[in-house]
Enzyme design. Structure first.
Site, PDB file in Angstrom:
ATOM      1  N   ASN A  88      -3.102   9.483  -7.044  1.00 15.00           N
ATOM      2  CA  ASN A  88      -1.876  10.281  -7.116  1.00 15.00           C
ATOM      3  C   ASN A  88      -0.633   9.442  -6.856  1.00 15.00           C
ATOM      4  O   ASN A  88       0.450   9.983  -6.608  1.00 15.00           O
ATOM      5  CB  ASN A  88      -1.940  11.410  -6.078  1.00 15.00           C
ATOM      6  CG  ASN A  88      -3.102  12.360  -6.330  1.00 15.00           C
ATOM      7  OD1 ASN A  88      -3.243  12.897  -7.419  1.00 15.00           O
ATOM      8  ND2 ASN A  88      -3.955  12.543  -5.333  1.00 15.00           N
ATOM      9  N   LYS A 147      -8.479   6.467   6.343  1.00 14.49           N
ATOM     10  CA  LYS A 147      -7.321   5.717   5.839  1.00 14.49           C
ATOM     11  C   LYS A 147      -7.784   4.592   4.930  1.00 14.49           C
ATOM     12  O   LYS A 147      -8.627   3.783   5.322  1.00 14.49           O
ATOM     13  CB  LYS A 147      -6.505   5.145   6.996  1.00 14.49           C
ATOM     14  CG  LYS A 147      -5.640   6.190   7.660  1.00 14.49           C
ATOM     15  CD  LYS A 147      -4.704   5.584   8.687  1.00 14.49           C
ATOM     16  CE  LYS A 147      -3.785   6.656   9.247  1.00 14.49           C
ATOM     17  NZ  LYS A 147      -3.024   6.169  10.406  1.00 14.49           N
ATOM     18  N   GLY A 148      -7.242   4.550   3.727  1.00  9.35           N
ATOM     19  CA  GLY A 148      -7.597   3.485   2.784  1.00  9.35           C
ATOM     20  C   GLY A 148      -8.916   3.726   2.062  1.00  9.35           C
ATOM     21  O   GLY A 148      -9.309   2.946   1.205  1.00  9.35           O
ATOM     22  N   GLU A 190       0.044  -3.295   4.654  1.00  6.83           N
ATOM     23  CA  GLU A 190      -1.108  -2.386   4.750  1.00  6.83           C
ATOM     24  C   GLU A 190      -1.175  -1.688   6.104  1.00  6.83           C
ATOM     25  O   GLU A 190      -0.848  -2.288   7.117  1.00  6.83           O
ATOM     26  CB  GLU A 190      -2.398  -3.197   4.612  1.00  6.83           C
ATOM     27  CG  GLU A 190      -3.126  -3.023   3.298  1.00  6.83           C
ATOM     28  CD  GLU A 190      -3.653  -1.630   3.026  1.00  6.83           C
ATOM     29  OE1 GLU A 190      -3.738  -0.797   3.944  1.00  6.83           O
ATOM     30  OE2 GLU A 190      -3.979  -1.369   1.868  1.00  6.83           O
ATOM     31  N   ASP A 191      -1.610  -0.439   6.104  1.00  6.62           N
ATOM     32  CA  ASP A 191      -1.790   0.268   7.384  1.00  6.62           C
ATOM     33  C   ASP A 191      -3.264   0.473   7.726  1.00  6.62           C
ATOM     34  O   ASP A 191      -3.574   0.984   8.795  1.00  6.62           O
ATOM     35  CB  ASP A 191      -1.109   1.643   7.349  1.00  6.62           C
ATOM     36  CG  ASP A 191      -1.856   2.610   6.459  1.00  6.62           C
ATOM     37  OD1 ASP A 191      -2.187   2.239   5.315  1.00  6.62           O
ATOM     38  OD2 ASP A 191      -2.131   3.736   6.913  1.00  6.62           O
ATOM     39  N   THR A 211       1.217  10.349   4.117  1.00  9.94           N
ATOM     40  CA  THR A 211       0.493  11.437   3.458  1.00  9.94           C
ATOM     41  C   THR A 211      -0.798  11.791   4.195  1.00  9.94           C
ATOM     42  O   THR A 211      -1.457  12.760   3.822  1.00  9.94           O
ATOM     43  CB  THR A 211       0.130  11.030   2.009  1.00  9.94           C
ATOM     44  OG1 THR A 211      -0.342   9.691   2.056  1.00  9.94           O
ATOM     45  CG2 THR A 211       1.327  11.136   1.093  1.00  9.94           C
ATOM     46  N   ARG A 262     -11.136   8.708  -2.569  1.00 12.28           N
ATOM     47  CA  ARG A 262     -11.388  10.157  -2.487  1.00 12.28           C
ATOM     48  C   ARG A 262     -12.887  10.455  -2.440  1.00 12.28           C
ATOM     49  O   ARG A 262     -13.357  11.225  -1.586  1.00 12.28           O
ATOM     50  CB  ARG A 262     -10.747  10.859  -3.690  1.00 12.28           C
ATOM     51  CG  ARG A 262     -10.646  12.362  -3.516  1.00 12.28           C
ATOM     52  CD  ARG A 262     -10.061  13.002  -4.769  1.00 12.28           C
ATOM     53  NE  ARG A 262      -8.819  12.364  -5.184  1.00 12.28           N
ATOM     54  CZ  ARG A 262      -8.251  12.527  -6.374  1.00 12.28           C
ATOM     55  NH1 ARG A 262      -8.815  13.305  -7.272  1.00 12.28           N
ATOM     56  NH2 ARG A 262      -7.122  11.910  -6.682  1.00 12.28           N
ATOM     57  N   LYS A 294     -11.099  -0.846  -1.631  1.00 12.84           N
ATOM     58  CA  LYS A 294     -10.848  -1.720  -0.495  1.00 12.84           C
ATOM     59  C   LYS A 294     -11.996  -1.525   0.504  1.00 12.84           C
ATOM     60  O   LYS A 294     -12.452  -0.400   0.640  1.00 12.84           O
ATOM     61  CB  LYS A 294      -9.525  -1.342   0.202  1.00 12.84           C
ATOM     62  CG  LYS A 294      -8.283  -1.470  -0.693  1.00 12.84           C
ATOM     63  CD  LYS A 294      -7.060  -0.846  -0.007  1.00 12.84           C
ATOM     64  CE  LYS A 294      -5.852  -0.831  -0.945  1.00 12.84           C
ATOM     65  NZ  LYS A 294      -4.671  -0.136  -0.403  1.00 12.84           N
ATOM     66  N   ASP A 342       0.886  -1.159   0.000  1.00 12.65           N
ATOM     67  CA  ASP A 342       0.000   0.000   0.000  1.00 12.65           C
ATOM     68  C   ASP A 342       0.933   1.219   0.000  1.00 12.65           C
ATOM     69  O   ASP A 342       2.130   1.096   0.297  1.00 12.65           O
ATOM     70  CB  ASP A 342      -0.878  -0.041   1.257  1.00 12.65           C
ATOM     71  CG  ASP A 342      -1.706   1.217   1.418  1.00 12.65           C
ATOM     72  OD1 ASP A 342      -2.342   1.638   0.439  1.00 12.65           O
ATOM     73  OD2 ASP A 342      -1.711   1.785   2.540  1.00 12.65           O
ATOM     74  N   LEU A 343       0.431   2.386  -0.343  1.00 11.00           N
ATOM     75  CA  LEU A 343       1.291   3.579  -0.409  1.00 11.00           C
ATOM     76  C   LEU A 343       1.154   4.471   0.831  1.00 11.00           C
ATOM     77  O   LEU A 343       2.073   4.583   1.642  1.00 11.00           O
ATOM     78  CB  LEU A 343       0.959   4.381  -1.671  1.00 11.00           C
ATOM     79  CG  LEU A 343       1.675   5.719  -1.824  1.00 11.00           C
ATOM     80  CD1 LEU A 343       3.160   5.523  -2.064  1.00 11.00           C
ATOM     81  CD2 LEU A 343       1.072   6.520  -2.980  1.00 11.00           C
ATOM     82  N   ASP A 344      -0.040   5.068   0.969  1.00 10.25           N
ATOM     83  CA  ASP A 344      -0.268   6.039   2.041  1.00 10.25           C
ATOM     84  C   ASP A 344      -0.239   5.344   3.399  1.00 10.25           C
ATOM     85  O   ASP A 344      -1.033   4.438   3.648  1.00 10.25           O
ATOM     86  CB  ASP A 344      -1.630   6.728   1.843  1.00 10.25           C
ATOM     87  CG  ASP A 344      -1.689   7.525   0.542  1.00 10.25           C
ATOM     88  OD1 ASP A 344      -1.038   8.570   0.478  1.00 10.25           O
ATOM     89  OD2 ASP A 344      -2.363   7.084  -0.402  1.00 10.25           O
ATOM     90  N   SER A 377      -2.528   0.539  -4.340  1.00  7.17           N
ATOM     91  CA  SER A 377      -2.997   1.713  -3.584  1.00  7.17           C
ATOM     92  C   SER A 377      -4.328   2.224  -4.117  1.00  7.17           C
ATOM     93  O   SER A 377      -4.610   2.112  -5.308  1.00  7.17           O
ATOM     94  CB  SER A 377      -1.948   2.823  -3.714  1.00  7.17           C
ATOM     95  OG  SER A 377      -2.481   4.065  -3.318  1.00  7.17           O
ATOM     96  N   ALA A 378      -5.121   2.824  -3.236  1.00  8.18           N
ATOM     97  CA  ALA A 378      -6.392   3.430  -3.649  1.00  8.18           C
ATOM     98  C   ALA A 378      -6.176   4.811  -4.257  1.00  8.18           C
ATOM     99  O   ALA A 378      -7.079   5.374  -4.870  1.00  8.18           O
ATOM    100  CB  ALA A 378      -7.310   3.554  -2.438  1.00  8.18           C
ATOM    101  N   SER A 379      -4.978   5.358  -4.104  1.00  8.67           N
ATOM    102  CA  SER A 379      -4.734   6.738  -4.514  1.00  8.67           C
ATOM    103  C   SER A 379      -4.592   6.893  -6.023  1.00  8.67           C
ATOM    104  O   SER A 379      -3.923   6.108  -6.681  1.00  8.67           O
ATOM    105  CB  SER A 379      -3.461   7.259  -3.842  1.00  8.67           C
ATOM    106  OG  SER A 379      -3.127   8.523  -4.378  1.00  8.67           O
TER     107      SER A 379
HETATM  108  C1  G6P Z   1      -5.354   6.213   0.278  1.00  9.57           C
HETATM  109  C2  G6P Z   1      -5.457   7.079   1.513  1.00  9.57           C
HETATM  110  C3  G6P Z   1      -6.832   7.731   1.576  1.00  9.57           C
HETATM  111  C4  G6P Z   1      -7.127   8.470   0.268  1.00  9.57           C
HETATM  112  C5  G6P Z   1      -7.077   7.495  -0.897  1.00  9.57           C
HETATM  113  C6  G6P Z   1      -7.308   8.169  -2.250  1.00  9.57           C
HETATM  114  O1  G6P Z   1      -6.090   5.048   0.457  1.00  9.57           O
HETATM  115  O2  G6P Z   1      -5.231   6.325   2.681  1.00  9.57           O
HETATM  116  O3  G6P Z   1      -6.851   8.621   2.668  1.00  9.57           O
HETATM  117  O4  G6P Z   1      -8.394   9.067   0.310  1.00  9.57           O
HETATM  118  O5  G6P Z   1      -5.786   6.883  -0.918  1.00  9.57           O
HETATM  119  O6  G6P Z   1      -6.240   9.050  -2.507  1.00  9.57           O
HETATM  120  P1  G6P Z   1      -6.200  10.143  -3.645  1.00  9.57           P
HETATM  121  O7  G6P Z   1      -4.736  10.543  -3.679  1.00  9.57           O
HETATM  122  O8  G6P Z   1      -6.604   9.491  -4.926  1.00  9.57           O
HETATM  123  O9  G6P Z   1      -7.107  11.250  -3.261  1.00  9.57           O
HETATM  124 MG    MG Z   2      -2.745   3.174   3.545  1.00  7.51          MG
END
Ligand code: G6P
Ligand code: MG
Length: 218
Positions: A118, A45-46, A169-170, A17, A49, A145, A9-11, A114-116
């Site tokens: 970014n 967390k996780g 994973e966190d 972040t 957006r 997730k 996982d990233l964040d 990752s869910a992000s």
């Molecule tokens: C991760 C973070 C979440 C965040 C999600 C989407 O899972 O833990 O807090 O909302 O990513 O990130 P994004 O960068 O796409 O807004």
């Molecule tokens: Mg995370």
């Protein structure tokens, strides 16, 4: 030597972040006329957006039109990217490069899950992008997730079967997703929160090369 898939996982696992998400969401809430606390941020967390914004609006007893919802997501992300833009290698969490380098030296598959949306940008900022064989992020999935989709795609991307994968994973949702994917789950963080994980460590400084070798040979 076996070849396993190690999925990160990233964040909260590679970089912290959450503090930047917090600043941006807090500002958004303030502009809508309500407060947003660190405890509430913990619950995001996780969480994707869009789901995060929906939860925040619910907490503030507010609802908006679909157009306004999109506008708020863009506003939040623009502010968030301003913080990301200032990131550098010093923000990589302890011992992450050591573990990545050990896995690479042992020819293991290394994926991001990752869910992000970014994720690539963040990995570029901290100069870790070349360490990954595959990047699977919020742009590649349709289900958030705890759905296991992101990890199943990340496993396939490094040619590994789910049962040959190990996930770091966190978040509670992420640990649940790893378990549902039939992968070994390693929680990074608090034992009180991540008790569903197969193993739990405070951070990567607690993860020895002997332990990783054990996972590889399992
Ligand atoms: C991760 C973070 C979440 C965040 C999600 C989407 O899972 O833990 O807090 O909302 O990513 O990130 P994004 O960068 O796409 O807004
Ligand atoms: Mg995370």
């Amino acid at each position: 030597m076996h070849r396993k898939g190690f999925i990160f996982d990233l964040d909260g696992v590679i970089v912290d972040t959450a503090k930047y998400h917090f600043l941006a969401w807090k500002n958004l809430a303030k502009n809508l006329g309500f407060d947003f606390t660190e405890a509430q941020n913990e619950q995001l967390k996780g969480v994707s957006r869009a789901d995060s914004l929906q939860k925040i609006l619910n907490w503030g007893n507010t609802s908006v039109s679909e157009a306004k919802f999109q506008e708020l997501m863009t506003l939040k992300n623009t502010e968030y990217l301003g913080y990301i833009d200032k990131m550098d290698d010093s923000e990589i969490l302890v011992d992450v490069p050591r573990v990545l380098d050990f896995l690479k030296a042992n020819n293991q598959g290394i994926s991001l899950g990752s869910a992000s949306k970014n994720a690539r940008k963040i990995l570029e900022k901290v100069h870790l992008l070349p360490k990954f064989d595959a990047i699977v992020d919020g742009n590649d999935v349709s289900k958030a997730k705890p759905d296991p989709e992101v990890f199943l795609i990340a496993a396939k991307a490094v040619n590994c079967k789910p049962e040959d994968c190990i996930v770091f994973e966190d978040s509670v949702a992420g640990v649940e997703a790893a378990n549902l994917a039939n992968m070994i789950s390693i929680g990074i963080g608090s034992k009180d929160v991540l008790h569903e994980a197969d193993y739990i460590f405070k951070d990567f400084s607690e993860i020895s090369e002997a332990f990783i070798t054990e996972l590889i040979n399992k």
